[in-house]
Scaffold this motif. Structure first.
Motif, PDB file in Angstrom:
ATOM      1  N   THR A  45      48.712  66.625  12.463  1.00  0.00           N
ATOM      2  CA  THR A  45      48.830  67.767  11.549  1.00  0.00           C
ATOM      3  C   THR A  45      47.555  67.953  10.735  1.00  0.00           C
ATOM      4  N   ALA A  46      46.955  66.859  10.284  1.00  0.00           N
ATOM      5  CA  ALA A  46      45.712  66.943   9.507  1.00  0.00           C
ATOM      6  C   ALA A  46      44.580  67.515  10.356  1.00  0.00           C
ATOM      7  N   HIS A  47      44.544  67.135  11.633  1.00  0.00           N
ATOM      8  CA  HIS A  47      43.479  67.648  12.506  1.00  0.00           C
ATOM      9  C   HIS A  47      43.682  69.139  12.786  1.00  0.00           C
ATOM     10  N   TRP A  48      44.931  69.557  12.954  1.00  0.00           N
ATOM     11  CA  TRP A  48      45.213  70.989  13.115  1.00  0.00           C
ATOM     12  C   TRP A  48      44.741  71.753  11.881  1.00  0.00           C
ATOM     13  N   ALA A  49      45.057  71.233  10.704  1.00  0.00           N
ATOM     14  CA  ALA A  49      44.642  71.895   9.456  1.00  0.00           C
ATOM     15  C   ALA A  49      43.121  72.028   9.424  1.00  0.00           C
ATOM     16  N   HIS A  50      42.430  70.949   9.793  1.00  0.00           N
ATOM     17  CA  HIS A  50      40.966  70.970   9.805  1.00  0.00           C
ATOM     18  C   HIS A  50      40.440  72.025  10.778  1.00  0.00           C
ATOM     19  N   MET A  51      40.998  72.082  11.974  1.00  0.00           N
ATOM     20  CA  MET A  51      40.505  73.040  12.975  1.00  0.00           C
ATOM     21  C   MET A  51      40.721  74.482  12.518  1.00  0.00           C
ATOM     22  N   ILE A  52      41.866  74.760  11.901  1.00  0.00           N
ATOM     23  CA  ILE A  52      42.142  76.122  11.439  1.00  0.00           C
ATOM     24  C   ILE A  52      41.227  76.484  10.266  1.00  0.00           C
ATOM     25  N   ILE A  53      41.058  75.572   9.332  1.00  0.00           N
ATOM     26  CA  ILE A  53      40.150  75.842   8.211  1.00  0.00           C
ATOM     27  C   ILE A  53      38.722  75.997   8.714  1.00  0.00           C
ATOM     28  N   HIS A  54      38.297  75.127   9.612  1.00  0.00           N
ATOM     29  CA  HIS A  54      36.955  75.196  10.202  1.00  0.00           C
ATOM     30  C   HIS A  54      36.740  76.552  10.882  1.00  0.00           C
ATOM     31  N   GLY A  55      37.699  76.958  11.688  1.00  0.00           N
ATOM     32  CA  GLY A  55      37.590  78.241  12.383  1.00  0.00           C
ATOM     33  C   GLY A  55      37.546  79.414  11.430  1.00  0.00           C
ATOM     34  N   CYS A  56      38.382  79.380  10.392  1.00  0.00           N
ATOM     35  CA  CYS A  56      38.381  80.467   9.395  1.00  0.00           C
ATOM     36  C   CYS A  56      37.030  80.568   8.701  1.00  0.00           C
ATOM     37  N   LEU A  57      36.432  79.440   8.386  1.00  0.00           N
ATOM     38  CA  LEU A  57      35.109  79.476   7.748  1.00  0.00           C
ATOM     39  C   LEU A  57      34.071  80.102   8.679  1.00  0.00           C
ATOM     40  N   HIS A  58      34.177  79.824   9.976  1.00  0.00           N
ATOM     41  CA  HIS A  58      33.287  80.501  10.939  1.00  0.00           C
ATOM     42  C   HIS A  58      33.497  82.017  10.876  1.00  0.00           C
ATOM     43  N   LEU A  59      34.752  82.456  10.792  1.00  0.00           N
ATOM     44  CA  LEU A  59      35.023  83.894  10.710  1.00  0.00           C
ATOM     45  C   LEU A  59      34.417  84.509   9.452  1.00  0.00           C
ATOM     46  N   LEU A  60      34.271  83.697   8.399  1.00  0.00           N
ATOM     47  CA  LEU A  60      33.664  84.172   7.157  1.00  0.00           C
ATOM     48  C   LEU A  60      32.132  84.091   7.177  1.00  0.00           C
ATOM     49  N   GLY A  61      31.582  83.585   8.286  1.00  0.00           N
ATOM     50  CA  GLY A  61      30.128  83.556   8.419  1.00  0.00           C
ATOM     51  C   GLY A  61      29.478  82.200   8.243  1.00  0.00           C
ATOM     52  N   TYR A  62      30.259  81.179   7.971  1.00  0.00           N
ATOM     53  CA  TYR A  62      29.682  79.834   7.858  1.00  0.00           C
ATOM     54  C   TYR A  62      29.377  79.307   9.256  1.00  0.00           C
ATOM     55  N   ASP A  63      28.333  78.470   9.347  1.00  0.00           N
ATOM     56  CA  ASP A  63      28.050  77.815  10.630  1.00  0.00           C
ATOM     57  C   ASP A  63      27.462  76.437  10.374  1.00  0.00           C
ATOM     58  N   HIS A  64      27.240  75.720  11.445  1.00  0.00           N
ATOM     59  CA  HIS A  64      26.720  74.357  11.328  1.00  0.00           C
ATOM     60  C   HIS A  64      25.585  74.118  12.309  1.00  0.00           C
ATOM     61  N   ALA A  99      25.304  73.011   7.908  1.00  0.00           N
ATOM     62  CA  ALA A  99      26.388  72.101   8.289  1.00  0.00           C
ATOM     63  C   ALA A  99      26.889  71.334   7.072  1.00  0.00           C
ATOM     64  N   GLU A 100      25.963  70.864   6.239  1.00  0.00           N
ATOM     65  CA  GLU A 100      26.358  70.117   5.042  1.00  0.00           C
ATOM     66  C   GLU A 100      27.171  70.995   4.096  1.00  0.00           C
ATOM     67  N   GLU A 101      26.763  72.261   3.934  1.00  0.00           N
ATOM     68  CA  GLU A 101      27.492  73.185   3.066  1.00  0.00           C
ATOM     69  C   GLU A 101      28.898  73.452   3.619  1.00  0.00           C
ATOM     70  N   MET A 102      28.979  73.710   4.921  1.00  0.00           N
ATOM     71  CA  MET A 102      30.264  74.020   5.539  1.00  0.00           C
ATOM     72  C   MET A 102      31.194  72.809   5.482  1.00  0.00           C
ATOM     73  N   GLU A 103      30.679  71.636   5.802  1.00  0.00           N
ATOM     74  CA  GLU A 103      31.502  70.430   5.786  1.00  0.00           C
ATOM     75  C   GLU A 103      31.996  70.113   4.377  1.00  0.00           C
ATOM     76  N   GLU A 144      34.844  72.411   3.712  1.00  0.00           N
ATOM     77  CA  GLU A 144      36.027  71.974   4.462  1.00  0.00           C
ATOM     78  C   GLU A 144      36.702  70.798   3.761  1.00  0.00           C
ATOM     79  N   VAL A 145      35.910  69.816   3.351  1.00  0.00           N
ATOM     80  CA  VAL A 145      36.444  68.626   2.685  1.00  0.00           C
ATOM     81  C   VAL A 145      37.173  69.025   1.405  1.00  0.00           C
ATOM     82  N   LYS A 146      36.580  69.937   0.633  1.00  0.00           N
ATOM     83  CA  LYS A 146      37.190  70.396  -0.622  1.00  0.00           C
ATOM     84  C   LYS A 146      38.517  71.120  -0.348  1.00  0.00           C
TER      85      LYS A 146
END
Length: 155
Positions: free
Chosen positions: A107-126, A132-136, A139-141
């Motif tokens: 469940t935690a990994h699913w949450a991470h993947m969805i949050i990670h993907g949403c941030l990409h949709l908002l223009g973040y990348d790594h 990458a440091e900013e995006m990560e 995500e952690v926060k």
């Protein structure tokens, strides 16, 4: 303060639905990720098998293997205002395998993947280290706000 409305369309296109998160959890994770976005948003999450993930990853990223999450941001034509952010395509097989390999709760990994993907949709990348440091860090926060451990800490 106005509250943004996030509309989520979920498409289940995988043969094994065991271990998939609930629609309520997916909505919570999308809402958490988009809490940094001040507009209403619409997006689709399509959960797929390895074959579809590999085909899309090959077609759009020239990588001939399945991947955990693909993000397809929507780009509106000039003069068109829509709340559509885009689409996430998540491979259930890869997410399940990664969670097991990394000794993380599924469940935690699913949450991470969805949050990670949403941030990409908002223009973040790594692509660049500083990005990458900013995006990560974001995500952690966001994950911490859900009481989910930092996914980048390995044992």
């Amino acid at each position: 303060m106005t509250t943004s409305i996030n509309t989520l369309d979920i498409q289940i296109a995988c043969s094994d639905e065991s271990g998939l998160p609930s629609a309520e959890n997916m909505q919570l994770w999308v809402d958490t990720a988009l809490s940094i976005y001040s507009k209403d948003a619409e997006l689709t999450i399509r959960i797929v098998d390895s074959d579809e993930s590999q085909q899309l990853n090959h077609q759009y990223r020239d990588k001939n293997k399945p991947t955990n999450v693909l993000s397809f941001p929507f780009e509106a034509p000039d003069g068109v205002e829509l709340s559509l952010l885009g689409d996430l395509v998540i491979c259930a097989d890869v997410v399940k395998a990664e969670a097991s390999e990394q000794n993380k709760p599924l469940t935690a990994h699913w949450a991470h993947m969805i949050i990670h993907g949403c941030l990409h949709l908002l223009g973040y990348d790594h692509i660049r280290e500083v990005d990458a440091e900013e995006m990560e860090a974001l995500e952690v926060k966001l994950l911490a706000s859900l009481n989910i451990n930092n996914p980048y800490i390995t044992d």
